[in-house]
Design an enzyme around this catalytic site. Structure first.
Site, PDB file in Angstrom:
ATOM      1  N   ASP A 154      -4.457 -13.786  -2.395  1.00 13.91           N
ATOM      2  CA  ASP A 154      -3.867 -13.386  -1.122  1.00 13.91           C
ATOM      3  C   ASP A 154      -3.838 -14.632  -0.258  1.00 13.91           C
ATOM      4  O   ASP A 154      -4.883 -15.158   0.171  1.00 13.91           O
ATOM      5  CB  ASP A 154      -4.678 -12.257  -0.452  1.00 13.91           C
ATOM      6  CG  ASP A 154      -4.105 -10.884  -0.794  1.00 13.91           C
ATOM      7  OD1 ASP A 154      -3.289 -10.805  -1.733  1.00 13.91           O
ATOM      8  OD2 ASP A 154      -4.461  -9.894  -0.120  1.00 13.91           O
TER       9      ASP A 154
ATOM     10  N   GLU B 243     -10.506  -7.208  -4.550  1.00 14.15           N
ATOM     11  CA  GLU B 243     -10.303  -8.237  -3.527  1.00 14.15           C
ATOM     12  C   GLU B 243     -11.567  -8.311  -2.677  1.00 14.15           C
ATOM     13  O   GLU B 243     -11.779  -7.471  -1.802  1.00 14.15           O
ATOM     14  CB  GLU B 243      -9.080  -7.870  -2.666  1.00 14.15           C
ATOM     15  CG  GLU B 243      -8.748  -8.922  -1.640  1.00 14.15           C
ATOM     16  CD  GLU B 243      -7.513  -8.576  -0.818  1.00 14.15           C
ATOM     17  OE1 GLU B 243      -6.535  -8.031  -1.390  1.00 14.15           O
ATOM     18  OE2 GLU B 243      -7.527  -8.834   0.397  1.00 14.15           O
TER      19      GLU B 243
ATOM     20  N   ASP C 295     -10.758 -11.586  10.287  1.00 17.96           N
ATOM     21  CA  ASP C 295      -9.669 -11.850   9.350  1.00 17.96           C
ATOM     22  C   ASP C 295      -8.391 -12.077  10.159  1.00 17.96           C
ATOM     23  O   ASP C 295      -7.666 -11.134  10.468  1.00 17.96           O
ATOM     24  CB  ASP C 295      -9.535 -10.589   8.477  1.00 17.96           C
ATOM     25  CG  ASP C 295      -8.903 -10.835   7.138  1.00 17.96           C
ATOM     26  OD1 ASP C 295      -8.729 -11.999   6.764  1.00 17.96           O
ATOM     27  OD2 ASP C 295      -8.593  -9.842   6.448  1.00 17.96           O
TER      28      ASP C 295
ATOM     29  N   ASP D  27       2.425   1.924   3.312  1.00 19.94           N
ATOM     30  CA  ASP D  27       3.384   0.960   3.871  1.00 19.94           C
ATOM     31  C   ASP D  27       4.802   1.398   3.531  1.00 19.94           C
ATOM     32  O   ASP D  27       5.749   1.063   4.234  1.00 19.94           O
ATOM     33  CB  ASP D  27       3.222  -0.444   3.256  1.00 19.94           C
ATOM     34  CG  ASP D  27       1.823  -1.002   3.396  1.00 19.94           C
ATOM     35  OD1 ASP D  27       1.131  -0.636   4.352  1.00 19.94           O
ATOM     36  OD2 ASP D  27       1.447  -1.820   2.524  1.00 19.94           O
TER      37      ASP D  27
ATOM     38  N   ASP E 121      -0.613 -12.393   2.431  1.00 20.80           N
ATOM     39  CA  ASP E 121      -1.310 -11.430   3.283  1.00 20.80           C
ATOM     40  C   ASP E 121      -1.538 -12.138   4.624  1.00 20.80           C
ATOM     41  O   ASP E 121      -2.658 -12.422   5.034  1.00 20.80           O
ATOM     42  CB  ASP E 121      -2.636 -11.016   2.622  1.00 20.80           C
ATOM     43  CG  ASP E 121      -3.201  -9.745   3.247  1.00 20.80           C
ATOM     44  OD1 ASP E 121      -2.664  -9.327   4.295  1.00 20.80           O
ATOM     45  OD2 ASP E 121      -4.161  -9.190   2.692  1.00 20.80           O
TER      46      ASP E 121
ATOM     47  N   HIS F 155     -10.860 -14.262   3.499  1.00 22.96           N
ATOM     48  CA  HIS F 155     -12.076 -13.521   3.139  1.00 22.96           C
ATOM     49  C   HIS F 155     -13.154 -14.482   2.639  1.00 22.96           C
ATOM     50  O   HIS F 155     -14.344 -14.258   2.859  1.00 22.96           O
ATOM     51  CB  HIS F 155     -11.781 -12.480   2.055  1.00 22.96           C
ATOM     52  CG  HIS F 155     -10.821 -11.412   2.495  1.00 22.96           C
ATOM     53  ND1 HIS F 155     -10.456 -10.364   1.685  1.00 22.96           N
ATOM     54  CD2 HIS F 155     -10.157 -11.221   3.655  1.00 22.96           C
ATOM     55  CE1 HIS F 155      -9.613  -9.589   2.320  1.00 22.96           C
ATOM     56  NE2 HIS F 155      -9.400 -10.092   3.520  1.00 22.96           N
TER      57      HIS F 155
ATOM     58  N   GLU G  47      -8.691 -13.806  -1.494  1.00 17.75           N
ATOM     59  CA  GLU G  47      -7.998 -14.073  -0.223  1.00 17.75           C
ATOM     60  C   GLU G  47      -8.715 -15.210   0.500  1.00 17.75           C
ATOM     61  O   GLU G  47      -9.937 -15.173   0.702  1.00 17.75           O
ATOM     62  CB  GLU G  47      -7.978 -12.807   0.643  1.00 17.75           C
ATOM     63  CG  GLU G  47      -7.315 -13.052   1.990  1.00 17.75           C
ATOM     64  CD  GLU G  47      -6.954 -11.784   2.734  1.00 17.75           C
ATOM     65  OE1 GLU G  47      -6.507 -10.814   2.091  1.00 17.75           O
ATOM     66  OE2 GLU G  47      -7.109 -11.758   3.966  1.00 17.75           O
TER      67      GLU G  47
ATOM     68  N   ASP H 297      -5.727 -13.725   9.265  1.00 17.27           N
ATOM     69  CA  ASP H 297      -4.528 -13.637   8.426  1.00 17.27           C
ATOM     70  C   ASP H 297      -3.398 -14.549   8.887  1.00 17.27           C
ATOM     71  O   ASP H 297      -2.244 -14.116   9.004  1.00 17.27           O
ATOM     72  CB  ASP H 297      -4.004 -12.188   8.373  1.00 17.27           C
ATOM     73  CG  ASP H 297      -4.903 -11.269   7.559  1.00 17.27           C
ATOM     74  OD1 ASP H 297      -5.750 -11.765   6.798  1.00 17.27           O
ATOM     75  OD2 ASP H 297      -4.750 -10.038   7.695  1.00 17.27           O
TER      76      ASP H 297
ATOM     77  N   HIS I  32       0.888  -1.168   0.000  1.00 18.77           N
ATOM     78  CA  HIS I  32       0.000   0.000   0.000  1.00 18.77           C
ATOM     79  C   HIS I  32       0.925   1.217   0.000  1.00 18.77           C
ATOM     80  O   HIS I  32       2.019   1.159   0.586  1.00 18.77           O
ATOM     81  CB  HIS I  32      -0.835   0.115   1.270  1.00 18.77           C
ATOM     82  CG  HIS I  32      -1.728  -1.051   1.582  1.00 18.77           C
ATOM     83  ND1 HIS I  32      -1.280  -2.156   2.234  1.00 18.77           N
ATOM     84  CD2 HIS I  32      -3.048  -1.248   1.364  1.00 18.77           C
ATOM     85  CE1 HIS I  32      -2.295  -3.002   2.398  1.00 18.77           C
ATOM     86  NE2 HIS I  32      -3.381  -2.481   1.877  1.00 18.77           N
TER      87      HIS I  32
HETATM   88  C1  XLS Z   1      -7.661  -6.747   4.394  1.00 15.93           C
HETATM   89  C2  XLS Z   1      -7.118  -6.961   3.078  1.00 15.93           C
HETATM   90  C3  XLS Z   1      -5.966  -6.048   2.693  1.00 15.93           C
HETATM   91  C4  XLS Z   1      -5.758  -6.073   1.207  1.00 15.93           C
HETATM   92  C5  XLS Z   1      -4.948  -4.946   0.681  1.00 15.93           C
HETATM   93  O1  XLS Z   1      -8.407  -7.542   4.922  1.00 15.93           O
HETATM   94  O2  XLS Z   1      -6.755  -8.299   2.958  1.00 15.93           O
HETATM   95  O3  XLS Z   1      -4.817  -6.404   3.378  1.00 15.93           O
HETATM   96  O4  XLS Z   1      -5.162  -7.258   0.816  1.00 15.93           O
HETATM   97  O5  XLS Z   1      -5.518  -3.719   0.953  1.00 15.93           O
HETATM   98 NI    NI Z   2      -5.695  -9.168   1.399  1.00 15.97          NI
HETATM   99 NI    NI Z   3      -7.644  -9.639   4.516  1.00 14.11          NI
END
Ligand code: XLS
Ligand code: NI
Ligand code: NI
Length: 439
Positions: A296, A232, A307, A103, A338, A271, A268, A309, A100
């Site tokens: 992702d 996404e 989430d 980042d 991610d 998600h 992802e 992750d 991003h």
């Molecule tokens: C958040 C998203 C984010 C995207 C990029 O849940 O996964 O990290 O991948 O903005």
């Molecule tokens: Ni993501």
């Molecule tokens: Ni995410």
């Protein structure tokens, strides 16, 4: 002196090896179904989790030190993150990164022009530092969910002023993505949704999001961006309801607004499960619509509704995911981790353990998915299940749209009652899965 001097170069050593800093399954040069593993699996490092996030959560401070010897909020720190990131990717043989805008550099709270100048500086620095390496950008994006100005959304905001800032950030992030050779540009609609319909004009908001995307496509193409724009999907978090709920919803939106030629899906895993689907389902929906773009890579926790992750370790999941991807003929994007270390996993070593785990889990998934295809029994059962659409006249007529309702009703009247359809044989197929996984 590097940041990770205590970690050796990570190489493939095979499943018997006990070295924690070795790949057990990811063998970049190994050929699977005619293609090298490293081509099947273009892995990417997520700048945000790996180089920025320090484990801070709603209940407590960070546990990991991601200062890399520089004061946070400075350009020295931004550059130290570049140095650390490149060293990290080289040690693991990772060829891509995703970012991003915020980042990469600290955002100036008062003036977007200052932030943009910093982005120019850091992208020069990244180009200089990656020169002569194979490291490139997989995709870039603009963070349009962190800054308080986006509290009511970016494309979906009620404020035309804020909408300008969303446009400005996208413009800059696209320029940086193109400059860094990015293959894709992602829209994750972090705050594009609502908390309550009582204060929300959903139609206006969705039209405005589509306009912003249209402007992004026009501008991107005008500066030479040839890659995919990606949505996404995510159903919720941070908003109660997010518009890009899942792949099917996002694809419908893109078609409605004529954006489907320029966009694909960035799926992802976590998600997908938040939306009440499997990772495999979201990949299938994308692939069958010609919209499989990128992944992702992470995994959620079935007991937690957010989430999380996590680094992927569930080999069944990655096997089924890679099965979908192989059947779709591969993925134009890549596999962006991610994923983040759990808060108590707070050392530099843990960063490597996370990526080795994730890369090996996808590599093993790829190996097993190829074995399912080579075994052929599951594929055959699938083909046989629908075969009578080819072997019978009515079946063919239905498939090529030449049947009428009257004609089919006539067939039914003649048959009086159909033969019972054949068994779906789910348990047998699941048993074959186990045989391939552990046989
Ligand atoms: C958040 C998203 C984010 C995207 C990029 O849940 O996964 O990290 O991948 O903005
Ligand atoms: Ni993501
Ligand atoms: Ni995410």
């Amino acid at each position: 002196m590097g940041f990770f001097d205590s970690i050796p170069q990570v190489t493939y050593q095979g499943p018997k090896c006990k070295d924690p800093y070795a790949f057990k399954y990811y063998d970049p040069e190994r050929v699977i179904l005619g293609k090298k593993m490293k081509e099947h699996l273009p892995f990417a490092m997520a700048w945000w989790h790996n180089l920025c996030a320090n484990g801070r959560d709603m209940f407590g401070e960070g546990t990991a030190d991601k200062t890399f010897g520089a004061a946070p909020g400075t350009m020295e720190h931004a550059k130290a993150k570049v140095d650390a990131g490149i060293e990290f990717m080289k040690k693991l043989g990772i060829g891509y990164y995703c970012f991003h805008d915020v980042d990469l550099v600290p955002e100036d709270p008062e003036d977007i022009n200052v932030t943009n100048a910093r982005l120019d500086e850091i992208s020069d620095y990244i180009l200089e530092k990656t020169k002569g390496t194979n490291i490139k950008c997989l995709w870039g994006t603009a963070n349009m969910f962190n800054n308080p100005r986006f509290m009511n959304g970016a494309g979906s905001t009620n404020s035309p002023e804020v909408y300008c800032f969303a446009a400005a950030q996208i413009k800059k992030a696209l320029e940086i993505t193109v400059k860094l050779g990015g293959r894709g540009y992602v829209f994750w609609g972090g705050r594009e949704g609502y908390e309550t319909l009582l204060n929300t004009d959903m139609k206006l908001e969705q039209e405005n999001i589509a306009s912003l995307m249209r402007m992004a496509v026009d501008y991107g193409r005008s500066i030479g961006f040839k890659g995919d724009f990606l949505i996404e999907p995510k159903p919720k978090e941070p908003m109660k309801h997010q518009y890009d709920f899942d792949a099917a919803t996002a694809i419908g939106f893109l078609r409605q607004y004529g954006l489907d030629k320029d966009f694909k899906m960035n799926i992802e895993a976590n998600h997908a499960t938040l939306a009440g689907h499997t990772f495999q389902h979201e990949l299938r929906v994308s692939a069958m619509n010609g919209m499989l773009g990128s992944v992702d890579a992470n995994q959620g926790d079935m007991l937690l509704g957010w989430d999380t992750d996590e680094f992927p370790f569930n080999v069944y999941e990655t096997t089924l995911a890679m099965y979908e991807i192989l059947k779709a003929g591969g993925i134009p994007g890549g596999f962006n981790f991610d994923s983040k270390n759990r808060r108590p996993s707070n050392t530099f070593e843990d960063m490597f353990h996370g990526y080795i785990l994730g890369m090996d889990t996808f590599a093993l998934g790829l190996i097993k998915a190829a074995e399912i295809i080579e075994d052929g029994r599951i594929e055959k059962a699938l083909r046989d299940r629908y075969a009578s659409y080819e072997t019978t006249e009515i079946g063919r007529k239905i498939r090529n749209h030449t049947a009428t309702l009257e004609e089919l009703a006539g067939c039914a009247a003649q048959m009086k009652k159909p033969a019972c359809p054949e068994s779906g044989r789910q348990e047998l197929l699941e048993q074959i899965m186990n045989e391939v996984m552990f046989g």
